[in-house]
Design an enzyme around this catalytic site. Structure first.
Site, PDB file in Angstrom:
ATOM      1  N   ILE A  12       0.879  -1.168   0.000  1.00 25.14           N
ATOM      2  CA  ILE A  12       0.000   0.000   0.000  1.00 25.14           C
ATOM      3  C   ILE A  12       0.914   1.215   0.000  1.00 25.14           C
ATOM      4  CG2 ILE A  12      -1.767   1.294   1.272  1.00 25.14           C
ATOM      5  CD1 ILE A  12      -2.630  -1.368   2.528  1.00 25.14           C
ATOM      6  N   ASP A 109      -5.911   0.659 -10.249  1.00 22.58           N
ATOM      7  CA  ASP A 109      -4.505   0.998 -10.542  1.00 22.58           C
ATOM      8  C   ASP A 109      -4.314   1.287 -12.029  1.00 22.58           C
ATOM      9  OD1 ASP A 109      -4.832  -1.718 -11.216  1.00 22.58           O
ATOM     10  OD2 ASP A 109      -2.915  -2.356 -10.369  1.00 22.58           O
TER      11      ASP A 109
HETATM   12  C1  LIG Z   1      -3.811  -6.922 -12.745  1.00 19.23           C
HETATM   13  C2  LIG Z   1      -3.829  -6.629 -11.255  1.00 19.23           C
HETATM   14  C3  LIG Z   1      -3.909  -7.936 -10.485  1.00 19.23           C
HETATM   15  C4  LIG Z   1      -2.528  -5.927 -10.901  1.00 19.23           C
HETATM   16  O1  LIG Z   1      -2.413  -5.739  -9.515  1.00 19.23           O
HETATM   17  P1  LIG Z   1      -1.093  -5.132  -8.831  1.00 19.23           P
HETATM   18  O2  LIG Z   1       0.086  -5.690  -9.549  1.00 19.23           O
HETATM   19  O3  LIG Z   1      -1.153  -3.619  -9.017  1.00 19.23           O
HETATM   20  O4  LIG Z   1      -1.160  -5.479  -7.379  1.00 19.23           O
HETATM   21  C5  LIG Z   1      -4.989  -5.665 -10.898  1.00 19.23           C
HETATM   22  O5  LIG Z   1      -4.935  -4.527 -11.716  1.00 19.23           O
HETATM   23  C6  LIG Z   1      -6.343  -6.329 -11.042  1.00 19.23           C
HETATM   24  O6  LIG Z   1      -6.762  -7.080 -10.191  1.00 19.23           O
HETATM   25  N1  LIG Z   1      -7.046  -6.050 -12.162  1.00 19.23           N
HETATM   26  C7  LIG Z   1      -8.356  -6.561 -12.446  1.00 19.23           C
HETATM   27  C8  LIG Z   1      -8.488  -6.961 -13.886  1.00 19.23           C
HETATM   28  C9  LIG Z   1      -8.302  -5.825 -14.875  1.00 19.23           C
HETATM   29  O7  LIG Z   1      -8.132  -4.675 -14.475  1.00 19.23           O
HETATM   30  O8  LIG Z   1      -8.355  -6.093 -16.101  1.00 19.23           O
HETATM   31  K   LIG Z   2       0.246  -0.427  -7.493  1.00 14.58           K
END
Ligand SMILES: CC(C)(COP(=O)(O)O)[C@@H](O)C(=O)NCCC(=O)O
Ligand SMILES: [K+]
Ligand SMILES: Nc1ncnc2c1ncn2[C@@H]1O[C@H](COP(=O)(O)OP(=O)(O)O)[C@@H](O)[C@H]1O
Length: 254
Positions: A12, A109
């Protein structure tokens, strides 16, 4: 001052902005078992450590890819201030035209790094976020988020390799790397870090075959400083990209 919180799967990141300037940011381990009180104490200590009393905050925004922690962090902020916390998600204005199959599926994100790139760099932009996962996404010249690619993160795949192969040791990521190594740990680092850098160079080429030459390639995420210097493509390292995007989203919804 505005408090921004990026809840990732591994870490975080808390950041505080005064106007457009990031006054400080701190990375702490993501722990889904911590309570709102524990996060409130942690945040309160961070604010005190950086001479930023909670009462000087005028707003707060968060982006989360760990849904279970979203209400916990929101409540933690609530224990320190009575400010509402904007959470990036459906219904929040971003300025991005999200052109993917199911816009509701797009995680916070990815929204924030895209907005950060759109606000601060010429488009079209390719955005690389090296965190738990390696994300490569695109905002085109018309501010459209058109999707991207998600790969296992560098530390995640190195960890998986160690777990899956009896003779391979746990190695920690460091920056002394050469492509051809005579020792096991060095060879694993070469494969992981130079492999990730080469993958990114190759993916950028492939993305550009689709979108035309990118005006910006920008990278962020905890592992970016370890990998990006090994890329052959010119890539801007902007460790504050996600939080700057989150701040921009906050302002669009004030
Ligand atoms: C791809 C991720 C797992 C990346 O997570 P992170 O590396 O930032 O912890 C996250 O953006 C997420 O759970 N996305 C959901 C699916 C998508 O946005 O297409
Ligand atoms: K991040
Ligand atoms: N110095 C380091 N050595 C090894 N792994 C690291 C280091 N710094 C960060 N990591 C790894 O980086 C990833 C976290 O990057 P970060 O951008 O904070 O992720 P997220 O946003 O997904 O929580 C994790 O896989 C973590 O183990």
């Amino acid at each position: 001052m505005i408090l921004t919180i990026d809840i990732g799967n591994s870490n975080i990141v808390f950041g505080v902005y005064g106007e457009d300037r990031l006054l400080f940011s701190s990375r702490v381990k993501t722990d889904p078992l911590r309570t709102e009180t524990e996060y409130a104490v942690l945040l309160s200590n961070l604010l005190a450590f950086h001479d930023c009393p909670a009462k000087s905050l005028e707003g707060a925004a968060l982006s989360s890819v760990v849904p279970g922690l979203t209400p916990v962090l929101r409540a933690a902020v609530g224990l320190l201030t009575d400010l509402p916390v904007l959470a990036v998600g459906p219904g929040v204005k971003t300025g991005l035209d999200i052109r993917i199959d199911n816009p509701g599926e797009l995680a916070g994100d990815l929204v924030c790094t895209a907005v950060g790139a759109m606000e601060h760099y010429p488009l079209p932009a390719i955005i690389i976020d090296l965190g738990t996962a390696t994300k490569i996404t695109v905002v085109d010249e018309r501010r459209r988020y058109i999707g991207g690619a998600i790969a296992p993160g560098v530390a995640v795949s190195l960890g998986a390799l160690t777990k899956s192969a009896s003779l391979l040791p746990a190695v920690s990521l460091d920056s002394k790397i050469k492509p051809i190594c005579g020792d096991t740990a060095g060879a694993m680092l070469s494969g992981s870090i130079l492999g990730a850098a080469s993958m990114l160079d190759g993916m950028i080429d492939r993305f550009c075959e689709v979108i035309g030459e990118a005006k910006t390639v920008v990278a962020c995420g905890g592992l970016a400083p370890m990998v990006i210097p090994h890329c052959r493509r010119r890539i801007i390292l902007d460790e504050g990209l996600l939080l700057s995007g989150l701040l921009a989203v906050y302002r669009k919804n004030r």
